[in-house]
Design a protein around this motif. Structure first.
Motif, short mmCIF file in Angstrom:
data_model
loop_
_atom_site.label_atom_id
_atom_site.label_comp_id
_atom_site.label_asym_id
_atom_site.label_seq_id
_atom_site.Cartn_x
_atom_site.Cartn_y
_atom_site.Cartn_z
N GLU B 99 0.85 -1.18 0.00
CA GLU B 99 0.00 0.00 0.00
C GLU B 99 0.89 1.24 0.00
OE1 GLU B 99 -3.10 1.63 3.23
OE2 GLU B 99 -3.38 -0.47 2.71
N PRO B 100 0.62 2.17 -0.89
CA PRO B 100 1.44 3.39 -0.89
C PRO B 100 1.07 4.28 0.28
CG PRO B 100 -0.30 3.57 -2.51
CD PRO B 100 -0.41 2.18 -1.94
N VAL B 101 2.06 4.99 0.82
CA VAL B 101 1.78 5.95 1.88
C VAL B 101 2.36 7.29 1.46
CG1 VAL B 101 3.74 4.99 3.15
CG2 VAL B 101 2.20 6.56 4.29
N GLU B 102 1.48 8.26 1.32
CA GLU B 102 1.86 9.58 0.84
C GLU B 102 2.79 10.27 1.82
OE1 GLU B 102 0.57 11.27 -2.05
OE2 GLU B 102 -0.07 9.25 -2.61
N GLY B 103 3.57 11.16 1.30
CA GLY B 103 4.44 11.96 2.16
C GLY B 103 5.72 11.23 2.48
N CYS B 104 6.64 11.96 3.13
CA CYS B 104 7.97 11.44 3.38
C CYS B 104 8.31 11.55 4.85
CB CYS B 104 8.99 12.21 2.55
SG CYS B 104 10.63 11.52 2.65
N PHE B 105 8.81 10.46 5.42
CA PHE B 105 9.21 10.46 6.82
C PHE B 105 10.58 11.09 7.03
CE2 PHE B 105 6.14 7.10 6.37
CZ PHE B 105 5.36 7.24 7.51
N LEU B 106 11.28 11.29 5.95
CA LEU B 106 12.64 11.82 6.05
C LEU B 106 12.64 13.30 5.76
CD1 LEU B 106 12.78 8.74 4.96
CD2 LEU B 106 15.19 9.27 4.71
N SER B 107 12.13 14.07 6.69
CA SER B 107 11.95 15.50 6.44
C SER B 107 13.21 16.17 5.90
CB SER B 107 11.46 16.19 7.71
OG SER B 107 12.01 15.58 8.85
N PRO B 108 14.40 15.90 6.45
CA PRO B 108 15.56 16.64 5.94
C PRO B 108 15.87 16.34 4.48
CG PRO B 108 16.26 14.89 7.42
CD PRO B 108 14.79 14.99 7.53
N PHE B 109 15.23 15.34 3.90
CA PHE B 109 15.58 14.95 2.54
C PHE B 109 14.72 15.62 1.48
CE2 PHE B 109 18.80 11.77 2.86
CZ PHE B 109 18.77 11.47 4.20
N GLU B 110 13.54 16.04 1.84
CA GLU B 110 12.63 16.54 0.82
C GLU B 110 13.27 17.68 0.03
OE1 GLU B 110 8.34 15.83 0.90
OE2 GLU B 110 8.52 16.62 2.93
N GLY B 111 13.41 17.46 -1.25
CA GLY B 111 13.98 18.48 -2.11
C GLY B 111 15.48 18.58 -2.03
N ALA B 112 16.00 18.87 -0.89
CA ALA B 112 17.41 19.18 -0.72
C ALA B 112 18.35 18.04 -1.12
CB ALA B 112 17.68 19.56 0.73
N THR B 113 19.57 18.43 -1.42
CA THR B 113 20.64 17.46 -1.65
C THR B 113 21.51 17.42 -0.40
OG1 THR B 113 20.73 17.72 -4.03
CG2 THR B 113 22.73 16.96 -2.94
N LEU B 114 21.70 16.22 0.14
CA LEU B 114 22.48 16.09 1.35
C LEU B 114 23.81 15.40 1.07
CD1 LEU B 114 20.35 17.01 3.50
CD2 LEU B 114 21.09 15.00 4.77
N VAL B 115 24.75 15.65 1.93
CA VAL B 115 26.02 14.94 1.83
C VAL B 115 26.28 14.20 3.13
CG1 VAL B 115 28.51 15.15 1.55
CG2 VAL B 115 26.99 16.60 0.21
N ARG B 116 26.76 12.99 2.99
CA ARG B 116 27.04 12.18 4.17
C ARG B 116 28.13 11.18 3.81
NH1 ARG B 116 23.62 11.14 9.23
NH2 ARG B 116 24.89 9.57 10.26
N ASN B 117 29.13 11.07 4.63
CA ASN B 117 30.23 10.15 4.34
C ASN B 117 30.85 10.42 2.97
OD1 ASN B 117 28.81 8.94 6.51
ND2 ASN B 117 29.75 6.98 6.04
N GLY B 118 30.84 11.69 2.54
CA GLY B 118 31.37 11.99 1.22
C GLY B 118 30.41 11.67 0.10
N PHE B 119 29.31 11.00 0.42
CA PHE B 119 28.30 10.69 -0.59
C PHE B 119 27.42 11.91 -0.82
CE2 PHE B 119 27.31 6.38 -2.20
CZ PHE B 119 28.38 5.67 -1.69
#
Ligand SMILES: [Mn+2]
Ligand SMILES: [Mn+2]
Ligand SMILES: [Zn+2]
Ligand SMILES: [Zn+2]
Lengths: 138, 138
Positions: B99-119
């Motif tokens: 079942e699809p669930v709308e919205g995103c639980f990872l608030s810091p990820f929406e839209g933005a580009t993140l960097v972590r561990n050089g990734f």
DNA sequence: AAACCTATTGAAAATAATTTTCATATATCA
DNA sequence: TGATATATGAAAATTATTTTCAATAGGTTT
């Protein structure tokens, strides 16, 4: 490992050298290994080990919640041990490298059981896709 | 659909009735369809459509970022359209319902580009596992 | 509109991963 | 130790996906 012995006994399964070898290979190997890789590693300890038995053992360990599957997009399923430390994966879309990242981005999920849409949420899997350091340019 | 026409022209690909049928099948179908299911649905519009062409078209649409793969643990890859609405999936571990669930639980990820561990993190995939309403007891 | 060229298609064959079969081996327990 | 049901390995079978190849049909040019 003794924990596994208990698990098996409870379910009426037997503890065999094959099962020990496969489990050890999974725990000593990388974050995500293909069945072929697990087989090769396990044969170190038990050269006669058959590939079929690796498949069967992985199925068993999956039910016993000792390993989990992961699919990276090439045609084969990979496995990794379920450890104490909950973690997720950074996957490079260019070179395919996989790197574990400690900790959980889903703070409301750690430990707790959540309910959503009538679903009782017991676990989750999160993969982060991007470009690793080596594959970033411009 | 016109957007797809552009995409194809840019890459020197041709717009065929087969490709239109497959794309339509994906958009009109459920959240995650197997290749076989997509094939069946698409044959409604184009009965002569071959399974091989469905595979090839899915590969093309994947590169064009119109569809994404999803693996649910049975031996076959599934596909779903990449829509405007970012969403995740609730998967029942008992009956396999998705079942699809709308919205995103990872608030810091929406839209933005993140960097972590050089990734450089460009996207993510989250699946929530549990028991659906029908499969909960006790 | 007809010809041209090349991308695309469908069927069949080939691959690759995983599962099943079955005779033999072995873990567990009385 | 002996009885017995589970586990194993090799080979065969199955299943999903990819490749091959001759025929077809977009898109472009005359
Ligand atoms: Mn891992
Ligand atoms: Mn979906
Ligand atoms: Zn997490
Ligand atoms: Zn999200």
């Amino acid at each position: 490992m003794d924990e596994l012995r208990q698990e098996l006994k409870i379910r009426g399964y037997r503890l065999t050298s094959q099962r020990e070898a496969v489990l050890r290979a999974i725990y000593e190997g990388a974050c995500t290994q293909s069945v072929e890789e697990i087989h090769e590693r396990a044969k170190q300890w038990l050269p006669s080990l058959g590939l079929t038995t690796v498949y069967r053992t992985l199925e068993l360990l999956k039910h016993a919640r000792k390993v989990q599957e992961i699919y990276l997009g090439d045609g084969k399923v990979r496995y990794e041990p379920i450890l104490e430390t909950h973690h997720h994966h950074l996957i490079c879309q260019v070179c395919g490298k996989v790197e574990p990242v400690e900790g959980c981005f889903l703070s409301p999920f750690e430990g707790a059981t959540l309910v959503r849409n009538g679903f009782q949420i017991l676990g989750h899997r999160l993969e982060l896709y991007g470009r690793c350091r080596d594959c970033q340019e411009g």
